[in-house]
Design an enzyme around this catalytic site. Structure first.
Site, PDB file in Angstrom:
ATOM      1  N   ASP A  75       9.613   2.455   5.633  1.00  0.00           N
ATOM      2  CA  ASP A  75       8.723   1.928   4.549  1.00  0.00           C
ATOM      3  C   ASP A  75       7.751   2.613   4.025  1.00  0.00           C
ATOM      4  OD1 ASP A  75       6.758   0.227   3.450  1.00  0.00           O
ATOM      5  OD2 ASP A  75       7.625  -1.507   4.328  1.00  0.00           O
ATOM      6  N   SER A  78       8.087  -0.392  -1.152  1.00  0.00           N
ATOM      7  CA  SER A  78       8.546  -1.518  -0.381  1.00  0.00           C
ATOM      8  C   SER A  78       9.089  -2.611  -1.301  1.00  0.00           C
ATOM      9  CB  SER A  78       7.290  -1.995   0.592  1.00  0.00           C
ATOM     10  OG  SER A  78       7.802  -2.804   1.621  1.00  0.00           O
TER      11      SER A  78
END
Length: 282
Positions: free
Chosen positions: A176, A64
């Site tokens: 993600d 991320s």
């Protein structure tokens, strides 16, 4: 693109043997930068402190926001360069409204920013070997990206489900990486590291009342990440657990203070434990 699943007892034993052998071949340090939305600005302070402590990073991994910061560092940007880049960023700089039924926004702006700063680079061009973690939202698998173009890899790893539309990459629908491994230490030994530092942004963070749908979703992921991160970082030799208790996940005005906090906590840890070493990369 590479995947790593939970190993068997034999694989675990082999890993331990390799680790002991590596101790006699010189330290190779791997750094895992975790996810945490805006809290990720603290990674810049961590990198500053590591450089001041003469810690050479031989391998990098990121999830991320950790993938975003890690990519710039792996391609030669200094912590000061990255600080200048992110200090004035806000959500609108890295996102665009989307008409997709899979997400409210597109993070194409993030890809454009990377292209502007680094070019359309590939993993093989990096100064420091880099791995980026994403999640296959269809199969529920962890995807470790170490080959091909950097831009789609970072876009996928930073794609918050429900907010950003998933990234279609090499036949997979990716989101993600924090869903599967928020502090990505597991692949660093496979890459060649025998000493692993993990940077944790979430386990000390305290949730605040959300003000919108973004806040609701980020709080949800943050709570889930806390519990899995503790387990997943058991492979790290050093855990830099940053004090994020006074910060929230969305306010970009916090970035200067987050950088200071990352620097302070890392410097304190390394002074306390005398974990300095001489630079060795040729």
């Amino acid at each position: 693109m590479r995947m790593r699943h939970h190993g068997s007892f034999l694989e675990h034993l082999i890993t331990k043997i390799k680790r002991r052998v590596n101790k006699y071949q010189g330290r190779k340090t791997g750094l895992a930068l975790g996810g945490g939305a805006v809290l990720g600005a603290a990674h810049i302070g961590v990198l500053k402190a590591l450089e001041e402590s003469d810690v050479t990073i031989d391998f990098l991994s990121g999830t991320s926001i950790g993938a975003f910061i890690g990519a710039f560092y792996a391609f030669g940007k200094s912590p000061q360069d990255i600080e200048r880049l992110v200090t004035n960023l806000n959500w609108l700089d890295i996102s665009k409204f989307s008409v997709s039924k899979f997400g409210l926004l597109s993070n194409e702006g993030l890809g454009e920013l990377i292209k502007e700063e680094l070019g359309d680079v590939s993993f093989s061009d990096a100064n420091i070997p880099l791995a980026i973690v994403a999640t296959d939202i269809i199969k529920g698998e962890k995807i470790v990206l170490r080959e091909g173009k950097i831009i789609p890899a970072v876009m996928a790893s930073t794609c918050i489900p429900g907010i950003f539309q998933p990234i279609n990459h090499e036949g997979r629908l990716l989101v993600d990486g924090g869903i599967v491994e928020n502090v990505p230490t597991s692949m660093l030994r496979e890459m060649g590291a025998n000493y692993i530092i993990g940077v944790d942004l979430t386990t000390t963070h305290l949730q605040t009342k959300p003000e919108d749908i973004l806040g609701v979703l980020l709080n949800t992921f943050d709570i889930a990440f806390k519990y899995q991160t503790i387990i997943q970082m058991s492979d790290a030799d050093v855990i830099i657990k940053l004090d994020m208790s006074n910060f929230n996940l969305v306010d970009t005005k916090q970035i200067p203070e987050l950088i200071k906090q990352g620097h302070h906590d890392t410097s304190q840890l390394f002074q306390k434990n005398s974990l300095k070493r001489t630079r060795q990369r040729s």
